[in-house]
Enzyme design. Structure first.
Site, PDB file in Angstrom:
ATOM      1  CE  LYS A  61      -3.842   1.959   2.539  1.00 36.43           C
ATOM      2  NZ  LYS A  61      -4.455   1.901   3.902  1.00 36.43           N
ATOM      3  CB  SER A 136      -7.740   3.930   2.971  1.00 33.94           C
ATOM      4  OG  SER A 136      -6.893   3.002   3.738  1.00 33.94           O
ATOM      5  CB  SER A 160      -7.811   0.942   5.880  1.00 34.35           C
ATOM      6  OG  SER A 160      -8.620   2.272   5.853  1.00 34.35           O
TER       7      SER A 160
END
Lengths: 469, 95
Positions: A61, A136, A160
């Site tokens: 990420k 997210s 997330s």
């Protein structure tokens, strides 16, 4: 010919170990899959054509700092930023030979539940590209599901990792707070942020967790695991007590198809030998969201103060320094970070601190105590991860509060610092439904055991129907 | 617990955020919705409950006092928007 849609990290490692494929060939197979499918899905913000390491690839990420590789956190304010050091988790993965495949899309500063807040455009759900992958960490979750990485790392503040895994139909772990270093991670809310694995199987997830967990002298909020990670093997749940928190299974807004799939999975736990009983987390369910949306923005407003245009990242032109700060931040941040900075600054300002931030911290104690009481009777709790399946792009972007409700069921255990595992448990309307398993502090091994046994029993096919050949 | 335009601009200034007029309108309305929702925490009487600042039972963690190399100057300045010699260059402080 490598089928990256089906290959698990465990199988990939085995192929490399037996020299049936070289690490470079494996890397190339994923690059090919990325070239074929990522133009539609947009999981990656940066792809590494070359990498070092004698192991298998991994996606990270884009809030995870990588030396020499751009790290934007999905924000314009970090456009062009290239870290000069690796996050500790990256150092640990490299030490095991893992190769960085690329950096995955995220809501700006990990603030959001759909990746639509990314300054670089949304990621799309591999099951249905008209829908969001969750957020997210939608980029990491969608990449794993679409065969664009064998596994990935995400970060989770209020859901997330777990929520995008639920919406994309894979396995995601938010570890116990303090078990994984945040050194080198773009900070959002420091009392909540955790790095964790996203994978196609529970065993891959557990193994990746074992690679990154443990105390790091560079992050004083980390601790060593009290017991080593056990790769799950068994297929029964005898001797385990699983609690079903009434309020998190019956909350308003949970879709009937989600409830039905989760109820079937819980029934399956009983068939596998677990003792299943009802429990209650009334205040956690009711006050978790307001508590979180005070604490997280308050900490975010402080953490994001560093983006001032002085040392790195974007700088707006201005003749005066204070004007430069304020304009840099206006032009560099998108709407969601601005909303959270404003809410957080307000909640921390003189005259409002006690009523907002101070009160939220006390609510947090209440939520911890409720969870502690539940874990006196149960080894793990089960409920849906997301109230809904993946929703259409644009459905919640105009309504911040509607978007916040996406994390209604993941937030309470995050506030309590507890581990949570998402596993896919079925389909509703042709889209994956996620089961959330919550454990006591350091209870990851129990979650892996339950997750693995259920995974075998449920036989969920993690490859999206439209991508099956 | 509504927040008006003047308060919003004050908070924005505290956070060093220059908001455009259009943003004051739009974000202001959303902010009021959010504050109304989070104000729910005040319903509970928690005068006897201690606060939780983070969920881990660790206090006073000390590191070993071992000297180590710092980041080389060129690397520390590698991402600077503007530099002058060994320093980050910024516009002058105004009035």
């Amino acid at each position: 010919m490598i089928d990256t849609l089906r290959l698990t990290a465990e199988q990939a490692s085995e192929l490399v170990r037996r020299r049936e494929i070289s690490p470079a060939e494996l890397h190339a197979a994923y690059l090919e899959a990325i070239a074929a499918r990522d133009p539609e899905l947009h999981c990656y913000l940066h792809v590494c054509e070359e990498a070092e390491g004698e192991g298998i690839p991994i996606a990270l990420k884009d809030v995870i700092g990588t030396r020499g590789i751009p790290t934007t956190a999905g924000s314009r304010i970090l456009e062009g930023y290239v870290p000069v050091y690796d996050a500790t988790v990256v150092t640990r993965l490299k030490a095991r030979g893992l190769r960085i495949l690329g950096k995955t899309n995220t809501d700006e500063f990990a603030m959001g539940s759909s990746t639509e807040n990314s300054a670089y455009g949304p990621t799309r759900n591999p099951w249905d590209p008209s829908r969001v992958p969750g957020g997210s960490g939608g980029g990491s979750a969608a990449a794993v599901t679409a065969g664009l990485a064998p596994w990935a790392l995400g970060s989770d503040t209020g859901g997330s990792i777990k929520q995008p895994s639920a919406l994309c139909g894979n396995v995601g772990l938010r570890p116990t707070y303090g078990t994984v270093s945040r050194y080198g991670i773009v900070a959002f809310a420091s009392s909540l942020d955790q790095v964790g694995p996203v994978a196609r199987t529970v065993r891959d997830c557990a193994f990746l967790y074992s690679l990154i967990a443990g105390r790091d002298p560079c992050d004083s909020t980390t601790v060593d695991l009290p017991h080593p990670v056990e790769l799950p093997e068994g297929d029964d749940l005898r001797g385990l007590r699983i609690g079903v928190p009434k309020e998190l299974n019956e909350a308003e807004g949970i879709e009937p198809g989600v409830s039905a799939a989760v109820a079937r999975a819980i029934e399956r736990c009983r068939e596998l030998g677990a003792e299943v009983g009802e429990c209650s987390l009334p205040l956690s369910a009711e006050y978790g969201m307001p508590c979180y949306y005070l604490i997280a923005p308050a900490e975010a407003s402080s953490n994001l103060a560093r983006y001032d245009g002085v040392r790195y990242g974007y700088r707006a032109r201005a003749a005066d320094r204070v004007e430069m700060y304020a304009r840099t931040r206006d032009e560099g941040f998108g709407d969601e970070p601005k909303r959270r900075i404003l809410v957080g600054t307000y909640a921390l300002s003189a005259g409002y601190y006690d009523a907002f931030y101070g009160q939220a911290q006390k609510v947090r104690t209440v939520i911890r105590r409720e969870h502690d009481a539940a874990f006196e009777r149960f080894d793990a709790l089960a409920c849906p991860t997301s109230p809904t399946v993946a929703f259409p792009l644009g459905a919640r972007t105009q309504h911040p509060l509607a978007m916040y409700l996406s994390d209604l069921l993941t937030i309470p255990s995050c506030l309590a610092g507890l581990p949570g595992l998402n596993i896919p448990c079925g389909l509703s309307e042709g889209l994956p439904v996620g089961l959330q398993l919550i454990g006591p502090q350091f209870g990851e091994n129990t979650l892996f055991r339950i997750g693995h046994a259920l995974e075998q029993a449920l036989g969920f096919d993690p490859v999206p129907a439209r991508l099956r050949s | 617990m509504a927040i008006d335009r003047e308060q919003l601009l004050h908070v924005a200034h505290l956070a060093r955020l220059e908001l455009r007029d259009e943003e004051v309108e739009r974000l202001g309305a959303q902010l009021n919705d959010i504050l109304a929702a989070v104000s729910k925490v005040s319903e509970l009487d928690l005068s006897e409950v201690p606060p939780t600042s983070h969920p881990l039972d660790v206090v006073n963690v000390f590191g070993a006092d071992v000297p180590h190399e710092s980041l080389p100057l060129e690397e520390a300045l590698a991402n600077a928007p503007e530099r002058e010699g060994s320093a980050f260059r910024v516009p002058p402080a105004g009035s």
